[in-house]
Design an enzyme around this catalytic site. Structure first.
Site, PDB file in Angstrom:
ATOM      1  N   CYS A 221       0.807  -1.223   0.000  1.00  0.00           N
ATOM      2  CA  CYS A 221       0.000   0.000   0.000  1.00  0.00           C
ATOM      3  C   CYS A 221       0.834   1.264   0.000  1.00  0.00           C
ATOM      4  CB  CYS A 221      -0.961   0.001   1.182  1.00  0.00           C
ATOM      5  SG  CYS A 221      -0.151   0.169   2.806  1.00  0.00           S
TER       6      CYS A 221
ATOM      7  N   ILE B 139      -0.213   1.969   9.811  1.00  0.00           N
ATOM      8  CA  ILE B 139       0.539   1.115   8.883  1.00  0.00           C
ATOM      9  C   ILE B 139      -0.049   1.078   7.475  1.00  0.00           C
ATOM     10  CG2 ILE B 139       1.399  -0.356  10.750  1.00  0.00           C
ATOM     11  CD1 ILE B 139      -0.690  -2.430   9.979  1.00  0.00           C
ATOM     12  N   HIS B 140      -1.103   1.842   7.231  1.00  0.00           N
ATOM     13  CA  HIS B 140      -1.734   1.797   5.906  1.00  0.00           C
ATOM     14  C   HIS B 140      -1.851   3.196   5.325  1.00  0.00           C
ATOM     15  CE1 HIS B 140      -4.032   0.139   2.633  1.00  0.00           C
ATOM     16  NE2 HIS B 140      -5.057   0.931   2.887  1.00  0.00           N
TER      17      HIS B 140
ATOM     18  N   ASP C 293      -8.405   3.686  -2.670  1.00  0.00           N
ATOM     19  CA  ASP C 293      -7.371   2.809  -2.112  1.00  0.00           C
ATOM     20  C   ASP C 293      -7.089   1.691  -3.107  1.00  0.00           C
ATOM     21  OD1 ASP C 293      -5.727   1.171  -0.636  1.00  0.00           O
ATOM     22  OD2 ASP C 293      -7.006   1.133   1.147  1.00  0.00           O
TER      23      ASP C 293
ATOM     24  N   TYR D 113       9.849  -0.899   9.635  1.00  0.00           N
ATOM     25  CA  TYR D 113       9.403  -1.911  10.606  1.00  0.00           C
ATOM     26  C   TYR D 113       8.714  -3.085   9.919  1.00  0.00           C
ATOM     27  CZ  TYR D 113       6.252  -4.157  13.920  1.00  0.00           C
ATOM     28  OH  TYR D 113       5.548  -5.086  14.642  1.00  0.00           O
TER      29      TYR D 113
END
EC number: 2.3.1.5
Length: 258
Positions: free
Chosen positions: A59, A97-98, A113, A199
Site C-alpha cells: 500500500c 501502517i496503511h 485505495d 518496521y
C-alpha cells in the site's frame, strides 16, 4: 496500466476507471522482502519497480504512486493514514501502517485505495459518507464515522469452497461482516510512513516478513498467491455466492504464475 482517457474529464467516472485499471495491472505484493530487496518509498524507486520492471508493491508504494498520478493530472488528493484491523488480535493496529487517499471531485469526497489487495480491495471510490452501504462487485462496503474516526467495513457474500480440504484454511475469510481499517482525515505525507515502512519489512512479528504474497484483481474476481498456495475467488458466480478455488503449487509453478 494501459489507461487512455478520451473523455479528458476529471470526474468520478475517470477516477473509477483509473482505480480499476491500476488494481488489474499492478499487483499488491511484498516479494522484494523475500528476494533480499528493500521495499522503497521514494517515488523514483517505486516508478522503476512498478512501471519499468512490471512489478507491484504494497500500500505504501502503490498508493503513493497513485497519489502522484492523481495529483499530477489535477485531482485534489490527500494522503491519509490507516490502522488495520486484525481478526486474530481483535483490534486495530497501534501503529499507522496503511496509506490511503481522499479525493475530492464534483463537490464530493471519496476514499480511494488501490493497495489493500485480496478480497478486501475496493473496485470503486467510496463516497465519504457515514453509515451508507455501498455495493460493489467484491462486496458491500460501509464507512462509519464516530468522534472523528472513520471505520471501513465490508459485508461479504456466502462462499462455495471447491476444495473441501481447505474448508478450515487460515487463508479463507470466514466472517460475513469484516472490519478492515480505521482512519482519520488528518492529512499525511509520505515521510510519515518511513519508520513503519522499515518496521514492516524487518520485524519478525510483521506478517509481511513471515509470508510472501501477491494478489491481482481481474474483471470477475481476484487471484492471490500466499507462499505456495494459489487462491482464485470469483465474485458472485451464482446465487449471490462467491466461488473460491485453492491450489498448492510447486516452485516451478510459482515462478510461472508470477
Amino acid at each position: 496500466i494501459g489507461y487512455k482517457n478520451a473523455r479528458n474529464k476529471l470526474d468520478l467516472e475517470t477516477l473509477t476507471d483509473i482505480l480499476q485499471h491500476q488494481i488489474r495491472a499492478i499487483p499488491f505484493e511484498n516479494l522484494n522482502i523475500h528476494c533480499g530487496e528493500t521495499m522503497e518509498l521514494g517515488l523514483k524507486a517505486i516508478f522503476e519497480q512498478v512501471v519499468w520492471r512490471n512489478r507491484g508493491g504494497w500500500c505504501l508504494q502503490v498508493n503513493h504512486l497513485l497519489y502522484w498520478v492523481l495529483t499530477t493530472i489535477g485531482y485534489e488528493t490527500t494522503m491519509l493514514g490507516g490502522y488495520v484491523y486484525s481478526t486474530a488480535a481483535n483490534k486495530y493496529s497501534n501503529a499507522m501502517i496503511h496509506l490511503l487517499l481522499k479525493v475530492t471531485t464534483e463537490g464530493k469526497n471519496y476514499i480511494v485505495d488501490a493497495g489493500f489487495g485480496r478480497s478486501y480491495q475496493m473496485w470503486q471510490p467510496l463516497e465519504l459518507i457515514s453509515g451508507k452501504d455501498q455495493l460493489q462487485v467484491p462486496c458491500i462496503f460501509r464507512l462509519t464515522e464516530e468522534r472523528g474516526i472513520w471505520y471501513l467495513d465490508q459485508i461479504r457474500r456466502q462462499q462455495y469452497i471447491a476444495n473441501e480440504e481447505f474448508l478450515n484454511s487460515d487463508l479463507l475469510e470466514k466472517n460475513k461482516y469484516r472490519k478492515i481499517y480505521s482512519f482519520t482525515l488528518e492529512p499525511r505525507t509520505i515521510e510519515d510512513f518511513e519508520s513503519v515502512n522499515t518496521y514492516l519489512q524487518t520485524s519478525p512479528t510483521s506478517v509481511f516478513t513471515s509470508k510472501s504474497f501477491c494478489s491481482l484483481q481481474t474483471s470477475e474476481g481476484v487471484h492471490c498467491l500466499v507462499g505456495c498456495t494459489l487462491t482464485y475467488r470469483k465474485f458472485n458466480y451464482k446465487d449471490n455466492m462467491d466461488l473460491v478455488e485453492f491450489k498448492v503449487l510447486n516452485e516451478e509453478e510459482v515462478e510461472q504464475k508470477l
